[in-house]
Write an enzyme that holds these catalytic residues in place. Sequence first.
Site, PDB file in Angstrom:
ATOM      1  N   CYS A   1       0.984  -1.240  -0.078  1.00  0.00           N
ATOM      2  CA  CYS A   1      -0.094   0.132   0.008  1.00  0.00           C
ATOM      3  C   CYS A   1       1.044   1.438   0.005  1.00  0.00           C
ATOM      4  O   CYS A   1       1.427   1.570  -0.933  1.00  0.00           O
ATOM      5  CB  CYS A   1      -1.116  -0.129   1.252  1.00  0.00           C
ATOM      6  SG  CYS A   1      -2.468   1.137   0.888  1.00  0.00           S
TER       7      CYS A   1
ATOM      8  N   HIS B   1      -3.291  -5.027   0.041  1.00  0.00           N
ATOM      9  CA  HIS B   1      -3.065  -5.762   1.374  1.00  0.00           C
ATOM     10  C   HIS B   1      -2.962  -7.087   1.480  1.00  0.00           C
ATOM     11  O   HIS B   1      -3.941  -7.889   1.779  1.00  0.00           O
ATOM     12  CB  HIS B   1      -3.785  -5.014   2.648  1.00  0.00           C
ATOM     13  CG  HIS B   1      -3.684  -3.662   2.750  1.00  0.00           C
ATOM     14  ND1 HIS B   1      -2.816  -3.254   3.778  1.00  0.00           N
ATOM     15  CD2 HIS B   1      -4.374  -2.558   2.300  1.00  0.00           C
ATOM     16  CE1 HIS B   1      -2.882  -1.822   3.903  1.00  0.00           C
ATOM     17  NE2 HIS B   1      -3.748  -1.537   2.964  1.00  0.00           N
TER      18      HIS B   1
ATOM     19  N   GLU C   1      -1.447  -9.088   3.104  1.00  0.00           N
ATOM     20  CA  GLU C   1      -1.552  -9.735   4.722  1.00  0.00           C
ATOM     21  C   GLU C   1      -2.832 -10.161   5.140  1.00  0.00           C
ATOM     22  O   GLU C   1      -2.794 -11.076   5.974  1.00  0.00           O
ATOM     23  CB  GLU C   1      -1.082  -8.828   5.795  1.00  0.00           C
ATOM     24  CG  GLU C   1      -1.768  -7.615   5.905  1.00  0.00           C
ATOM     25  CD  GLU C   1      -1.518  -6.295   4.852  1.00  0.00           C
ATOM     26  OE1 GLU C   1      -0.776  -6.544   3.906  1.00  0.00           O
ATOM     27  OE2 GLU C   1      -1.661  -5.060   5.473  1.00  0.00           O
TER      28      GLU C   1
END
Length: 578
Positions: A414, A547, A549
């Site tokens: 990001c 993202h 994650e």
Amino acid sequence: MKYIVVSGGVVSGLGKGITISSIGRLLLSSGLTVTSIKIDPYLNVDAGTMSPFEHGEVFTLHDGGEADLDLGNYERFLGVRLGKDNNITTGKVYRKVIARERRGDYLGKTVQVVPHITNEIQEWIERVAHEPVQEEGESKVADVCLIELGGTVGDIESMVFLEALRQFQFRVGDENFMLMFVSLVPVLGSVGEQKTKPTQHGVKELRSLGLSPKVIFCRCSTPVEPSTCAKISSFCHVPADHCISVHDVDNIYHVPLLLMEQNLHNMIATALKIDLPINPPNIADWRKFAVSIDQFTVTCKIALIGKYSTFQDSYLSVIKALKHASVAVERDLDLMWVEASDLIVPDENDPTQPPLEEGETWEHRKAKHKEAWDMLKSADGVIVPGGFGVRGVEGKIAAAEYCRKEKKPYLGVCLGFQVMVMEYARNVLGMSGANSTEFDENCENPVVVFMPEIDKDNLGGTMRLGARDTLITPHANGELSTSFHLYGKKEVVSERHRHRYEVNPEKIDEISKAGLSFVGKDETSTRMEIAELPRSVHPFYVGCQYHPEFQSRPLKASPPFHGLLMAAAGQLNEFLEK
Ligand SMILES: *[C@@H]1O[C@H](CO)[C@@H](O)[C@H](O)[C@H]1NC(C)=O
Ligand SMILES: *[C@@H]1O[C@H](CO)[C@@H](O)[C@H](O)[C@H]1NC(C)=O
């Protein structure tokens, strides 16, 4: 559908979420599909306004829902995909009922907490429980729905939910409803006596509301003694073996194993009349993960460049993703926190630098600066995660520049991706003052600009939120793309987004001609999703706008994170050649 409701007493923050995620994992290992619902007895309706200062990380869901770390834990442990409706709040339920009342659905009758609010809660639970959840392959309706009732029993706020759940056990029938209770068993005194009073009180309170837990989880620093269980059993009306010890373990991944050792899966199977497809549960891979995580002897040093002093919680999913990836490369993760603004050369005469804090001197700041650079230099890999606010951005740019020049593995997520593009524009293309309009609206060379999504319903631009597809090109600048390999040679991948700013489409040509390849784009080719340097130039220099994650799982590390760790551990070449 079978429902397992878990509530907690006495104090919050007991690790109720982890206990519930672990129940889910155990059931999953027994061959069942599991979904979950979190009830938060708050009045908040929309998490979109959630302040990162108060909530730590905003966990973004597939459907764009913004949740907190509990839903993140459920997704990671259960391997499912949840949506915004899996989070029920008092505010959401009231809003729905009030909207109905406004529409005249109640035909002008008096609208009351019981039955209207309590019915709405029950309908909501049933509806969401039946939403298909499976993450990979075919989506499937779950066999079991785990419901976490937030707050503590006895709070004014949770009352209406407890009443709804009391009714719910009759609505769905006894064999489809199982209540469990998580309690604290404090250890007191020099002899370490385990106290059962808080548990007794909590269960008594629940029973007075017409809800009897069938299993009691005792959170305790030491394994709960048989005599303690016997006492809880006699006062709380559960068999002694239904009093489960959830004592402190090396890491949270051991909790499902702990529950299995105490036969929880069979208790559930019996109470809910389920035939477990796999029994004993197949938890070998999970066990391997849980055990190995603390046993690797070779370490891998990763520097995380962010704003920590105050916001460590904001990086929760990033840290989990790094953990998952470190287990995949069989390394012990040595995470180094580097404060982004410490990377800037302290200069008393520069008015743009933050003023000294109380008790701080320029000498301190210089020492911190040196320490930050020492950490960065000693790292095997560097990650710059998403972030907000202008403070620290120049430090992140300095880190990106250092990693690019020194060929240190770098992953930008990001803002970390945008920083990488800004750095490249400034220092390789020589675009003076290349900047993001987020930080400087009138900058000379806006390489990152405001690019909201057009929302047809609300007329206007909104944040780009939730899962979107990224198209990955196998080749870029005449070389194979690293990201394409990392994603298992898939040309389309879906990842979650949460941003308003993007790489300026007008600058893309120039930047990619200078060597930074945009190997991932959205389906219109206007939004840049992944950038990387060719492997002939740099061992691992990758950034993504989304993202990754949020979709990392213990046994399935997220590809970009896996790439970073492989590069840091010297395993990437071997992987790419395979
Ligand atoms: C559910 O939504 C509320 C209101 O937006 C928020 O405060 C809470 O943290 C959310 N809970 C979860 C588990 O996401
Ligand atoms: C980019 O904008 C920020 C915010 O105004 C500013 O602090 C920084 O100096 C700018 N960088 C350049 C190279 O212009």
